[in-house]
Design a protein around this motif. Structure first.
Motif, mmCIF file in Angstrom:
data_model
loop_
_atom_site.group_PDB
_atom_site.id
_atom_site.type_symbol
_atom_site.label_atom_id
_atom_site.label_comp_id
_atom_site.label_asym_id
_atom_site.label_seq_id
_atom_site.Cartn_x
_atom_site.Cartn_y
_atom_site.Cartn_z
ATOM 1 N N ARG A 1 0.830 -1.212 0.000
ATOM 2 C CA ARG A 1 0.000 0.000 0.000
ATOM 3 C C ARG A 1 0.862 1.259 0.000
ATOM 4 N N ARG B 1 7.608 0.981 0.366
ATOM 5 C CA ARG B 1 6.542 0.471 -0.496
ATOM 6 C C ARG B 1 7.139 -0.437 -1.557
ATOM 7 N N GLY C 1 -0.521 -5.890 1.480
ATOM 8 C CA GLY C 1 -0.742 -4.464 1.651
ATOM 9 C C GLY C 1 0.011 -3.908 2.846
#
Length: 116
Positions: free
Chosen positions: A28, A34, A42
């Motif tokens: 996410r 990330r 996620g």
């Protein structure tokens, strides 16, 4: 200073400094690190920095899997609960490999000695 170096074929492609008490890893966009890849959940894992109870001014680092689908591994062993990280540990998040480096830990190892 501690960091995570992302490796591809044993070559460092990116280094992330671990400057916060909590560093979130996942797919996410609200994660600190990330990784936009299908094998990464996620919210995949968290690295915690916490003061050492015995050595003033020393920070210990721990990794916790956030109930990810594909797991988090340290030195090819699955993370269960909260696991302490040591310098040069290999971390796998999904299909991604990282090397944990703690320069302060390496300094402490060079200066440690045993009293009789």
């Amino acid at each position: 200073m501690a960091s995570l170096s992302q490796l591809v074929d044993n070559v460092v492609v990116h280094t992330f400094e671990l400057e916060q008490p909590l560093t979130r890893i996942g797919r996410r966009p609200d994660n600190d690190i990330r990784i936009d890849e299908i094998s990464v959940s996620g919210q995949h894992a968290v690295i915690e920095a916490s003061p050492n109870a015995y050595l003033e001014g020393t920070i210990d680092f721990y990794i916790v899997d956030s109930n990810s689908t594909n797991g988090t591994f340290v030195n090819d062993l699955p993370v269960e609960g909260r696991q302490r990280l040591n310098s040069n540990d290999m971390i796998r998040v999904g299909w991604n490999e990282f090397r944990f480096i703690d320069e302060d830990e390496n300094t402490l190892e060079k200066t440690a000695y045993i009293l009789d």
